[in-house]
Design a protein around this motif. Structure first.
Motif, mmCIF file in Angstrom:
data_model
loop_
_atom_site.group_PDB
_atom_site.id
_atom_site.type_symbol
_atom_site.label_atom_id
_atom_site.label_comp_id
_atom_site.label_asym_id
_atom_site.label_seq_id
_atom_site.Cartn_x
_atom_site.Cartn_y
_atom_site.Cartn_z
ATOM 1 N N LYS A 107 1.300 -1.412 -0.049
ATOM 2 C CA LYS A 107 -0.132 -0.311 -0.003
ATOM 3 C C LYS A 107 0.911 1.260 -0.393
ATOM 4 N N LEU A 108 2.351 1.557 0.810
ATOM 5 C CA LEU A 108 2.894 2.199 0.627
ATOM 6 C C LEU A 108 4.643 1.814 0.753
ATOM 7 N N ALA A 109 5.455 3.170 0.003
ATOM 8 C CA ALA A 109 6.764 2.104 -0.213
ATOM 9 C C ALA A 109 7.539 3.218 0.622
ATOM 10 N N LEU A 110 8.712 2.887 0.938
ATOM 11 C CA LEU A 110 9.345 3.827 1.824
ATOM 12 C C LEU A 110 11.295 3.405 1.660
ATOM 13 N N ILE A 111 11.384 4.555 0.396
ATOM 14 C CA ILE A 111 13.147 4.474 0.034
ATOM 15 C C ILE A 111 14.174 5.040 0.554
ATOM 16 N N HIS A 112 14.962 4.398 0.547
ATOM 17 C CA HIS A 112 16.041 4.882 1.440
ATOM 18 C C HIS A 112 16.568 5.286 0.919
ATOM 19 N N VAL A 113 17.745 6.246 0.585
ATOM 20 C CA VAL A 113 18.471 6.796 -0.673
ATOM 21 C C VAL A 113 19.508 7.360 0.416
ATOM 22 N N GLY A 114 20.304 7.947 -0.615
ATOM 23 C CA GLY A 114 21.556 8.710 0.548
ATOM 24 C C GLY A 114 22.463 9.542 0.147
ATOM 25 N N ASN A 115 22.988 10.896 -0.530
ATOM 26 C CA ASN A 115 23.561 11.807 -0.226
ATOM 27 C C ASN A 115 23.997 12.782 -0.893
ATOM 28 N N VAL A 116 23.377 12.016 -2.136
ATOM 29 C CA VAL A 116 23.810 12.875 -3.827
ATOM 30 C C VAL A 116 22.908 13.664 -4.355
ATOM 31 N N PRO A 117 21.454 14.230 -3.888
ATOM 32 C CA PRO A 117 20.314 14.335 -4.689
ATOM 33 C C PRO A 117 20.348 14.379 -6.490
ATOM 34 N N ARG A 118 21.581 14.638 -6.873
ATOM 35 C CA ARG A 118 21.689 14.341 -8.605
ATOM 36 C C ARG A 118 21.693 12.671 -8.987
ATOM 37 N N HIS A 119 21.848 11.851 -8.246
ATOM 38 C CA HIS A 119 22.292 10.148 -8.029
ATOM 39 C C HIS A 119 20.888 10.178 -8.096
ATOM 40 N N PHE A 120 20.178 10.526 -6.268
ATOM 41 C CA PHE A 120 19.665 9.328 -6.022
ATOM 42 C C PHE A 120 17.072 10.505 -6.432
ATOM 43 N N ILE A 121 17.960 11.416 -6.987
ATOM 44 C CA ILE A 121 16.192 11.393 -7.123
ATOM 45 C C ILE A 121 15.782 11.346 -8.908
ATOM 46 N N PRO A 122 16.431 10.919 -9.530
ATOM 47 C CA PRO A 122 16.665 10.039 -11.036
ATOM 48 C C PRO A 122 16.215 9.142 -10.859
ATOM 49 N N LYS A 123 17.149 7.456 -9.507
ATOM 50 C CA LYS A 123 16.915 6.607 -9.053
ATOM 51 C C LYS A 123 14.932 6.351 -8.961
ATOM 52 N N VAL A 124 14.970 7.756 -7.710
ATOM 53 C CA VAL A 124 13.845 7.020 -7.029
ATOM 54 C C VAL A 124 12.648 7.812 -8.840
ATOM 55 N N LYS A 125 12.909 8.655 -9.587
ATOM 56 C CA LYS A 125 12.400 8.394 -10.921
ATOM 57 C C LYS A 125 11.917 6.814 -11.463
ATOM 58 N N VAL A 126 13.231 6.210 -11.593
ATOM 59 C CA VAL A 126 12.857 4.406 -12.303
ATOM 60 C C VAL A 126 12.455 4.074 -11.297
ATOM 61 N N PHE A 127 12.558 4.368 -10.172
ATOM 62 C CA PHE A 127 11.639 3.256 -9.130
ATOM 63 C C PHE A 127 10.180 2.894 -9.048
ATOM 64 N N LEU A 128 10.098 4.887 -9.462
ATOM 65 C CA LEU A 128 8.414 4.766 -9.386
ATOM 66 C C LEU A 128 7.884 4.879 -10.818
ATOM 67 N N ARG A 129 9.031 4.993 -12.295
ATOM 68 C CA ARG A 129 7.819 4.958 -13.240
ATOM 69 C C ARG A 129 7.026 4.145 -13.161
ATOM 70 N N ASN A 130 7.039 2.726 -13.196
ATOM 71 C CA ASN A 130 5.525 2.283 -13.615
ATOM 72 C C ASN A 130 4.945 1.538 -12.347
ATOM 73 N N VAL A 131 5.600 1.822 -10.993
ATOM 74 C CA VAL A 131 4.970 1.601 -10.208
ATOM 75 C C VAL A 131 3.367 2.622 -9.223
ATOM 76 N N GLU A 132 2.943 2.149 -9.253
ATOM 77 C CA GLU A 132 2.019 3.172 -9.260
ATOM 78 C C GLU A 132 1.517 3.510 -7.832
ATOM 79 N N ILE A 133 2.825 3.664 -6.761
ATOM 80 C CA ILE A 133 1.893 3.971 -5.333
ATOM 81 C C ILE A 133 2.725 4.984 -4.785
ATOM 82 N N PRO A 134 2.236 5.360 -3.196
ATOM 83 C CA PRO A 134 2.665 6.910 -2.914
ATOM 84 C C PRO A 134 3.503 5.647 -1.935
ATOM 85 N N ALA A 135 4.973 7.308 -2.047
ATOM 86 C CA ALA A 135 6.369 6.396 -1.140
ATOM 87 C C ALA A 135 6.184 7.649 -0.725
#
Length: 213
Positions: A107-135
């Motif tokens: 029902k809900l996702a919690l995504i733990h990422v690191g300390n480099v926004p220019r890396h982890f923001i695009p990663k979060v986009k990859v993780f949520l691209r095809n999955v309809e879930i609040p995170a």
């Protein structure tokens, strides 16, 4: 007045844990709760992605009464493939169709990422691209929902001009240092935000804007 503990049933991983990373399982494994409400995404055990905060966060959430699954990604370390031209010799992160399906069961996702926004923001986009879930995103670096929306990620408060994800980042919790003990006040904040959004999920309001503030 009753004192004691509540039992939580978790389907154990098929792969043994690594010594590095506090005993968390190897990449590509899922510890699924009997009632899959919340899934915590871990990037994977490595010298740069010590999994200690994930273990502590998971324990704190279970102690607070949540049914928590933990997914250790097969390819969670490094920037997404679309940024590989900017990082020489690094592994790249992605999400397999099987992992997408595992996340969808929750029902809900919690995504733990690191300390480099220019890396982890695009990663979060990859993780949520095809999955309809609040995170909920937990990071070390100070970022905001507006930072995610600027990269095409749907959020609970800001809608990007051209949305590129089915999933929605509804909350951001910062200041959780990778590889370090998670402070109690941060655990309390995470538990509070998860409780707030889990209630909204059950009420069918998880796509609405306006977090706890």
């Amino acid at each position: 007045m009753r004192l004691g503990r509540k039992c939580r049933v978790v389907d154990c991983r098929e792969t043994a844990g690594l010594g590095l990373g506090g005993g968390l399982a190897q990449r590509g494994t899922l510890a699924e709760a009997a009632e899959p409400d919340l899934v915590v995404l871990s990037m994977g055990p490595s010298p740069r992605h010590i999994t200690k905060p994930v273990c502590e966060i998971t324990y704190g959430l279970r102690e607070a009464g949540f049914n928590v699954s933990v997914l250790v990604l097969k390819a969670g370390i490094g920037p997404p493939e679309e940024l590989m031209d900017q990082v020489v010799g690094a592994a790249y992160s992605s999400l397999s169709p099987e992992e997408e399906q595992q996340i969808r069961r929750h029902k809900l996702a919690l995504i733990h990422v690191g300390n480099v926004p220019r890396h982890f923001i695009p990663k979060v986009k990859v993780f949520l691209r095809n999955v309809e879930i609040p995170a909920i995103v937990v990071s070390q670096a100070p970022v905001t929902l507006q930072d995610f929306a600027a990269e095409g990620i749907r959020t609970g408060e800001f809608e990007p001009e051209v949305p590129e994800t089915k999933g929605v980042v509804v909350e951001v919790i910062t200041g959780v240092i990778r590889g370090q003990t998670c402070p109690q006040e941060k655990l309390d904040e995470i538990v509070g935000k998860v409780r707030y959004w889990m209630e909204r999920v059950k009420d069918g309001q998880a796509r609405l804007g306006g977090g706890q503030g």
